[in-house]
Design a protein around this motif. Structure first.
Motif, PDB file in Angstrom:
ATOM      1  N   PHE A  29       0.821  -1.212   0.000  1.00 24.05           N
ATOM      2  CA  PHE A  29       0.000   0.000   0.000  1.00 24.05           C
ATOM      3  C   PHE A  29       0.857   1.267   0.000  1.00 24.05           C
ATOM      4  O   PHE A  29       0.390   2.342  -0.358  1.00 24.05           O
ATOM      5  CB  PHE A  29      -0.874  -0.018   1.264  1.00 24.05           C
ATOM      6  N   VAL A  30       2.119   1.133   0.417  1.00 25.78           N
ATOM      7  CA  VAL A  30       2.948   2.337   0.578  1.00 25.78           C
ATOM      8  C   VAL A  30       3.219   3.052  -0.747  1.00 25.78           C
ATOM      9  O   VAL A  30       3.659   4.199  -0.741  1.00 25.78           O
ATOM     10  CB  VAL A  30       4.313   2.018   1.240  1.00 25.78           C
ATOM     11  N   VAL A  31       2.968   2.386  -1.878  1.00 20.84           N
ATOM     12  CA  VAL A  31       3.373   2.979  -3.159  1.00 20.84           C
ATOM     13  C   VAL A  31       2.512   4.175  -3.580  1.00 20.84           C
ATOM     14  O   VAL A  31       2.877   4.906  -4.496  1.00 20.84           O
ATOM     15  CB  VAL A  31       3.356   1.926  -4.298  1.00 20.84           C
ATOM     16  N   TYR A  32       1.395   4.402  -2.904  1.00 20.96           N
ATOM     17  CA  TYR A  32       0.498   5.495  -3.325  1.00 20.96           C
ATOM     18  C   TYR A  32       1.038   6.875  -2.942  1.00 20.96           C
ATOM     19  O   TYR A  32       1.828   7.013  -2.013  1.00 20.96           O
ATOM     20  CB  TYR A  32      -0.888   5.293  -2.711  1.00 20.96           C
ATOM     21  N   ASP A  33       0.555   7.856  -3.657  1.00 22.51           N
ATOM     22  CA  ASP A  33       0.894   9.248  -3.362  1.00 22.51           C
ATOM     23  C   ASP A  33      -0.151   9.788  -2.390  1.00 22.51           C
ATOM     24  O   ASP A  33      -1.188  10.308  -2.802  1.00 22.51           O
ATOM     25  CB  ASP A  33       0.916  10.065  -4.652  1.00 22.51           C
ATOM     26  N   PHE A  34       0.125   9.662  -1.116  1.00 20.01           N
ATOM     27  CA  PHE A  34      -0.855  10.034  -0.089  1.00 20.01           C
ATOM     28  C   PHE A  34      -1.028  11.540   0.015  1.00 20.01           C
ATOM     29  O   PHE A  34      -2.022  12.023   0.528  1.00 20.01           O
ATOM     30  CB  PHE A  34      -0.446   9.438   1.258  1.00 20.01           C
ATOM     31  N   ASP A  35      -0.050  12.263  -0.490  1.00 20.75           N
ATOM     32  CA  ASP A  35      -0.139  13.719  -0.455  1.00 20.75           C
ATOM     33  C   ASP A  35      -1.126  14.223  -1.497  1.00 20.75           C
ATOM     34  O   ASP A  35      -1.722  15.293  -1.335  1.00 20.75           O
ATOM     35  CB  ASP A  35       1.257  14.308  -0.706  1.00 20.75           C
ATOM     36  N   ALA A  36      -1.311  13.449  -2.563  1.00 23.04           N
ATOM     37  CA  ALA A  36      -2.163  13.902  -3.672  1.00 23.04           C
ATOM     38  C   ALA A  36      -3.648  13.722  -3.366  1.00 23.04           C
ATOM     39  O   ALA A  36      -4.499  14.244  -4.088  1.00 23.04           O
ATOM     40  CB  ALA A  36      -1.803  13.118  -4.942  1.00 23.04           C
ATOM     41  N   VAL A  37      -3.944  12.999  -2.313  1.00 22.83           N
ATOM     42  CA  VAL A  37      -5.346  12.707  -1.991  1.00 22.83           C
ATOM     43  C   VAL A  37      -5.747  13.528  -0.779  1.00 22.83           C
ATOM     44  O   VAL A  37      -5.059  13.508   0.244  1.00 22.83           O
ATOM     45  CB  VAL A  37      -5.519  11.195  -1.695  1.00 22.83           C
ATOM     46  N   PRO A  38      -6.884  14.254  -0.889  1.00 23.93           N
ATOM     47  CA  PRO A  38      -7.294  15.064   0.252  1.00 23.93           C
ATOM     48  C   PRO A  38      -7.675  14.203   1.455  1.00 23.93           C
ATOM     49  O   PRO A  38      -8.139  13.076   1.302  1.00 23.93           O
ATOM     50  CB  PRO A  38      -8.532  15.822  -0.264  1.00 23.93           C
ATOM     51  N   SER A  39      -7.462  14.779   2.614  1.00 25.92           N
ATOM     52  CA  SER A  39      -7.820  14.088   3.851  1.00 25.92           C
ATOM     53  C   SER A  39      -9.297  13.686   3.823  1.00 25.92           C
ATOM     54  O   SER A  39     -10.159  14.467   3.421  1.00 25.92           O
ATOM     55  CB  SER A  39      -7.545  15.052   5.014  1.00 25.92           C
TER      56      SER A  39
END
Lengths: 321, 350
Positions: free
Chosen positions: A108-118
């Motif tokens: 799961f770590v491969v995603y861009d978590f910054d690009a997705v709003p909270s």
């Protein structure tokens, strides 16, 4: 099916090995320490993926390879060797053996978590991290590993399934109930009301074996997260109620931690040119993947794999390890 | 007007290569033109991250990228062949330690370089760490009085590094007498010379033994003593003792200094002046230095002033020397003396 499983001596790998044998498959389990088999359908193969060896000869004749081997810790070079170079060696050997069906266990770590709003949803369509160097060594290695697997599959026309499990847990590997850190009996529950992207090791192992079994999974990428994942507070309470010792969660709002991290990053950038090594909890690009509140649907994995993960309460009631 | 940057290439993109590549990607003295590794993923990643063109074949890279300097960062068994090929391609060569397996091979390479008007140098980066330079300066200034003892103690659990111990992997140092311990000797021996000055060692006695009892690993403990210019020198390498550290101690007639290259704490002790309050004052001084040293060490850790910082300094001097035609930071005589000393120690290995 005849399955060749890499990383079969590890935490998740051993569960996949057991699940595959229990489901009636003939399993070749690649391990680094010589191990005696206690089941007629299970053969251990001694080998280290970082070096081609006798194990490569064992690949031929298998219906699928389940690739779990990866380095979990160490510096970047160590993790590249354990996750990337080892995968290159495996893929070369698979091509030579013409064993092309691959279930690759990414993360799961491969995603861009910054690009997705909270508060939004992370699913298989979420973009991948485009600035790997801002992330930890594990993420950098897993991103590169997944990329070379996809490139190889495209070149070899290999039937590929990519699975991205969330945080794999068991009663003896419970991530401190999803808390950020602990101080004696007290723990810090950052984002106390955000869902944890948990998958129990047995649920996850079942999903991985199902992926090998089901032709419908070929060509898909599936996130593996259990149903209705609990928050850190809920998870800690459930574990405690089942008699498992976890720190008492002290809730801290995610936004407070994020603001502190941003302030530290600002000072680090302005004062030290970004060179100061700060604990990951205070680095926004490392904090977000762990604690930023998201929704984690698993509809796609349930549909493609016909996967019915057991619930947290069921697992704890059954006393699964 | 500043000199033109030198075209640099790297062979081997694992482990230590990241430190070299970081330097090459930021230095104004070098232009990274090629990165070669057998792994397509690793060479491509390195080129994407640090610059240059990715290659998987070193012969192709040497032929095509026109490198003036080649860093050879592969396992030791490949050093001699790759260094020879790089010299034949007309490049200066910097090689990770150990540059070659024996003193004779060192001499062969140096002769080959000199015959072409080129240079070869082994990396001994710890000699250029802040603490070592400061300690050397303190010794030279006479602050420690006449130097009597010099000791390097490396406590590092290399036995748990399966590159050395796993029967499933090709050990990078399996061909070297002394095995895994031999891999660390260039640093330790170099540091001793840095403290004592350059002279051939005499009266050398070494003990090798194994506490871990890992067949593949061979000896995992070494204790060697010898004399350099009348200074009694000791190198102790241990895979079992804790805490891990890389300690260098110099003791003289006027005081002692101990530094740890892994945990940057610097402990100095001076000879007491014999006054009535001397024990008390010495204790206060020692405590103050410990607190100051710990604070400084912590700051260095946070700011990532890693044990590899000496490598940046060494590479800076190295490129400057190549650009200006001045002496390399480590000259032939120094490297060969180290290699000769290591040969002497290795000959005592079981």
């Amino acid at each position: 099916m005849k399955l060749f499983i890499t990383g079969a001596g590890g935490f998740l790998g051993s569960a996949v090995r057991d699940c595959a044998v229990a489901r009636g498959h003939e399993v070749s389990a690649l391990v680094r320490k010589p191990t005696a088999s206690d089941h007629p359908n299970l053969t251990y193969v001694d080998g280290d993926l970082r070096a081609p060896g006798a194990w490569t000869e064992a690949l031929a004749g298998h219906d699928a390879v389940i690739h779990l081997a990866a380095a979990k810790s160490g510096d970047l070079a160590t993790q590249f060797a354990g996750s990337v170079l080892s995968t290159e060696v495996l893929l070369t050997a698979m091509a030579a053996a013409q064993t092309l069906r691959l279930v690759h266990v990414s993360s799961f770590v491969v995603y861009d978590f910054d690009a997705v709003p909270s508060g939004a949803t992370i699913d298989e369509s979420t973009p991948l991290e485009d600035n790997p160097r801002s992330r930890d060594e594990y993420t950098q290695a897993k991103l590169l590993q997944e990329r070379i697997v996809r490139e190889w599959a495209a070149t070899e026309h290999a039937p590929l399934t990519v699975l991205r499990p969330g945080a794999v847990w068991a009663t003896d590997e419970h991530w401190d109930g999803g808390q950020a850190m602990s101080f004696g009996r007290l723990g810090l529950a950052v984002a106390p009301h955000a869902a944890l992207k948990l998958t129990h090791v047995e649920n996850c192992a079942e999903a991985i074996v199902l992926a090998a079994e089901r032709p419908e999974s070929i060509g898909t990428t599936l996130n593996i997260v259990d149903d209705n994942p609990p928050t850190a507070v809920e998870f800690s309470r459930a574990l405690a109620a089942a008699g498992i010792e976890v720190p008492l969660p002290l809730p801290v709002p995610f936004v407070a931690f994020r603001a502190l991290g941003s302030a530290i990053q600002y000072v680090n950038t302005r004062r030290f040119g970004g060179t100061a090594k700060v604990p990951g909890l205070f680095v926004p690009s490392k904090l977000d993947p762990r604690f930023k509140p998201f929704k984690y649907p698993n509809a796609r994995a349930r549909e493609v794999l016909h996967w019915n993960p057991r619930s947290l309460s069921t697992l704890l009631a059954e006393g699964s390890h | 007007m500043s000199a033109r940057p030198l075209r640099a290439a790297v062979i081997g993109a694992g482990a230590i290569a990241h430190q070299h590549l970081q330097f090459l990607s930021t230095s104004t003295s070098a232009e990274l033109v090629g990165v070669c590794d057998r792994s397509p993923a690793l060479s491509t990643w390195a080129a994407d991250t640090f610059g240059g063109v990715a290659f998987q074949d070193s012969d192709v890279m040497l032929r095509e990228c026109g490198a003036q300097v080649v860093h050879i960062l592969t396992p030791p068994a490949s050093h001699l062949a790759l260094a020879t090929a790089a010299l034949e391609a007309g490049a200066h060569v910097l090689v990770e330690k150990p540059l070659a397996a024996t003193l004779a091979e060192f001499e062969t390479l140096y002769d080959a370089a000199e015959a072409r008007g080129l240079t070869v140098m082994e990396n001994q980066n710890y000699r250029f760490n802040d603490q070592i330079l400061e300690l050397s300066s303190r010794i030279r200034s006479g602050e420690l009085g006449a130097l009597v003892d010099a000791e390097v103690r490396l406590s590092l659990d290399f036995a748990s590094d399966d590159r050395f111990s796993s029967p499933l992997l090709n050990s990078p140092v399996g061909h070297l007498r002394g095995g895994a311990i031999r891999d660390f000797l260039p640093h330790a021996v170099g540091l001793i010379f840095e403290l004592c000055g350059e002279a051939d060692p005499t009266d050398l006695h070494a003990s090798w033994w194994s506490l871990k009892k890992i067949e593949r690993l061979g000896p995992d403990e070494l204790d060697v003593v010898y004399d350099v210019k009348g200074v009694r020198c000791r190198i102790r390498v241990s895979a079992s003792t804790k805490p891990e550290g890389f300690r260098v101690v110099a003791r003289g007639t006027g005081g002692a200094t101990e530094v740890d290259l892994f945990q940057p704490v610097d402990l100095r002790e001076s000879a007491r002046d014999g006054g009535a309050l001397s024990p008390l004052i010495d204790q206060i001084k020692a405590g103050t230095r410990l607190v100051t040293g710990s604070g400084t060490g912590l700051a260095k850790k946070v700011l990532q002033h890693t044990p590899y910082h000496g490598l940046n300094r060494l590479l800076g001097h190295y490129y400057h020397a190549l650009q200006t035609g001045t002496a390399l930071p480590l000259e032939r005589e120094q490297i060969l003396r180290c290699a000769g000393c290591i040969d002497q120690i290795a000959e005592t290995a079981p």
